[in-house]
Design a protein around this motif. Structure first.
Motif, short mmCIF file in Angstrom:
data_model
loop_
_atom_site.label_atom_id
_atom_site.label_comp_id
_atom_site.label_asym_id
_atom_site.label_seq_id
_atom_site.Cartn_x
_atom_site.Cartn_y
_atom_site.Cartn_z
N ILE A 105 0.77 -1.20 -0.04
CA ILE A 105 0.04 -0.09 -0.06
C ILE A 105 0.73 1.22 0.04
O ILE A 105 2.05 1.29 0.21
CB ILE A 105 -0.90 -0.08 1.13
CG1 ILE A 105 -0.10 -0.16 2.28
CG2 ILE A 105 -2.06 -1.09 1.28
CD1 ILE A 105 -1.04 0.57 3.76
N GLN A 106 0.16 2.36 -0.24
CA GLN A 106 1.01 3.60 -0.37
C GLN A 106 0.04 4.55 0.72
O GLN A 106 -0.90 4.41 1.48
CB GLN A 106 1.13 4.21 -1.44
CG GLN A 106 -0.11 4.16 -2.73
CD GLN A 106 -1.10 5.33 -2.32
OE1 GLN A 106 -2.10 5.13 -1.60
NE2 GLN A 106 -1.13 6.55 -2.94
N GLU A 107 0.62 5.93 0.85
CA GLU A 107 0.23 6.77 1.88
C GLU A 107 -1.49 6.99 1.58
O GLU A 107 -1.98 7.39 2.68
CB GLU A 107 0.85 8.04 1.54
CG GLU A 107 0.87 8.60 0.55
CD GLU A 107 2.08 8.12 -0.56
OE1 GLU A 107 2.54 8.61 -1.58
OE2 GLU A 107 2.85 7.19 -0.09
N GLY A 114 5.23 -0.73 -7.01
CA GLY A 114 5.95 0.32 -7.43
C GLY A 114 5.23 1.57 -7.60
O GLY A 114 4.37 2.12 -6.53
N ILE A 115 5.26 2.35 -8.67
CA ILE A 115 4.56 3.51 -9.01
C ILE A 115 2.99 3.44 -9.43
O ILE A 115 2.40 4.46 -9.49
CB ILE A 115 5.19 4.23 -9.73
CG1 ILE A 115 5.32 3.71 -11.23
CG2 ILE A 115 6.78 4.64 -9.21
CD1 ILE A 115 5.98 4.53 -12.16
N LEU A 116 2.74 2.02 -9.64
CA LEU A 116 1.42 1.86 -10.24
C LEU A 116 0.63 1.69 -8.94
O LEU A 116 0.81 1.02 -8.31
CB LEU A 116 1.14 0.68 -11.27
CG LEU A 116 2.32 0.86 -12.58
CD1 LEU A 116 2.15 -0.22 -13.41
CD2 LEU A 116 1.72 2.05 -13.28
N LEU A 117 -0.78 1.77 -9.46
CA LEU A 117 -1.84 2.14 -8.39
C LEU A 117 -3.16 1.13 -8.67
O LEU A 117 -3.27 1.00 -9.94
CB LEU A 117 -2.49 3.33 -7.89
CG LEU A 117 -1.55 4.45 -7.39
CD1 LEU A 117 -2.05 5.82 -7.19
CD2 LEU A 117 -0.57 3.97 -6.23
N THR A 118 -3.84 0.85 -7.70
CA THR A 118 -5.00 0.05 -8.15
C THR A 118 -6.01 0.40 -7.00
O THR A 118 -6.00 1.60 -6.49
CB THR A 118 -4.81 -1.29 -8.25
OG1 THR A 118 -5.92 -2.21 -8.42
CG2 THR A 118 -4.24 -2.10 -6.77
N TYR A 119 -6.95 -0.31 -6.58
CA TYR A 119 -8.17 -0.09 -5.83
C TYR A 119 -7.66 0.34 -4.58
O TYR A 119 -6.57 0.12 -3.85
CB TYR A 119 -9.22 -1.11 -5.94
CG TYR A 119 -8.50 -2.64 -5.85
CD1 TYR A 119 -8.08 -3.00 -4.54
CD2 TYR A 119 -8.84 -3.45 -6.83
CE1 TYR A 119 -7.36 -4.60 -4.77
CE2 TYR A 119 -8.27 -4.70 -6.92
CZ TYR A 119 -7.64 -5.16 -5.98
OH TYR A 119 -7.25 -6.49 -5.92
#
Length: 318
Positions: A105-107, A114-119
């Motif tokens: 997860i990210q912030e 990596g730099i790619l996001l999802t739900y």
């Protein structure tokens, strides 16, 4: 330019050699190991089918998925092939028999690779709760970590406890020696690995990073990864005396210096050798170390191999 072309030729030659090495090893070794002929009649409830009163937590060979929540990562047909490691949703992976989830997860509480996001992480939690509501004796190891290069989401430990509190198996090293029946009705061992925030406290509802270890080797060479997995697995004590989980990942990773950058064809170089790895664990007398076994694009055959070995341990045949 010429040096780069020469380097690529050498890399392709090495890759061909490594593919042949694994293929030859499989021909010589076969795919038979204790429990290899066992197939759970219901993968969704395979722990229940093995009898929760007989399955000790440390003796389970846990089928896991690597980068579990990437089925919808990035943009389809554009960026997704470079980061997608699973084709199934979290719920469908659990129904298939997956019991260890690897969530990054990210912030902003969105799942990422990596730099790619999802739900949002809420989608993962919803799928887990749905599965748990439909089963009674299945235990999940849920690893959630802040992805490299990102910040920890604020108040995330509190969020996890609020969302999963009723299911959480609190940190306790005695859990490893307990049976599934003895930890029920709690259902989730949740390991939270923040980058900068404080680690979960001993005895609390979440487990800290030291309780799920691995030795990640970043390579697209299948035999190199295969042999590295065996080497590092052999460096750990048998599961019967460990107070932590150890994970082996049957994966290969695209490299920036290679023209093949999509995950599926690269990880496919090692994907079909999951059972061979178990055979080699027995051949090298380290099968009693194998515990969490994870893969990209998890499938029924992979799950069956893990469940079969677990069944064999219960029957004291391995």
């Amino acid at each position: 330019m010429g040096a780069q072309v020469s380097k690529q030729k050498q890399k392709r030659k090495l890759l061909t050699t490594e593919k042949k090495s694994l293929s030859q090893l499989q021909q010589n070794s076969g795919l038979v190991f204790p429990g290899s002929d066992y197939h759970p009649p219901d993968r969704k409830n395979w722990m229940s089918g093995l009898d929760p009163t007989k399955i000790c937590i440390h003796n389970i060979v846990w089928p896991g998925s690597h980068d579990s929540a990437t089925n919808k990562i990035g943009i389809r047909f554009v960026s997704r092939p470079f980061a997608q490691c699973q084709s199934l949703s979290i719920y469908n992976q659990l129904v298939l028999g997956t019991r260890v989830l690897d969530i990054r997860i990210q912030e902003g509480r969105r799942v990422c690779h990596g730099i790619l996001l999802t739900y949002n992480i809420d989608v993962v939690i919803k799928d887990i709760k749905k599965f748990l509501s439909e089963t009674q004796s299945e235990i999940i190891i849920l690893e959630i970590r802040t992805e490299f290069g990102h910040e920890d989401p604020p108040e995330f430990e509190n969020y996890l406890v609020e969302q999963l509190g009723e299911y959480l198996i609190h940190h306790d090293e005695h859990v490893f020696q307990k049976t599934v029946a003895e930890v029920l009705p709690k259902r989730i061992i949740c390991i939270w690995k923040p980058r900068k925030s404080p680690a979960p406290k001993a005895g609390g509802p979440l487990w800290s990073a030291g309780y799920l270890k691995d030795n990640w080797i970043d390579t697209d060479l299948p035999s190199t990864k295969f042999e590295s997995n065996l080497k590092h697995l052999g460096e750990h004590p048998p599961v019967s005396s460990r107070k932590y989980f150890y994970r082996v990942e049957n994966t290969a990773t695209p490299q920036a210096d290679n023209p093949v950058l999509c995950v599926k064809p690269v990880t496919g170089r090692i994907h079909g050798y999951a059972k061979l790895f178990i055979v080699q664990c027995f051949a090298r007398a380290i099968a009693d170390r194998l515990q969490i076994y994870s893969t990209d694009f998890i499938d029924g055959d992979f799950v069956d191999a893990c469940v079969g070995l677990t069944h064999s341990r219960i029957e004291e045949k391995a």
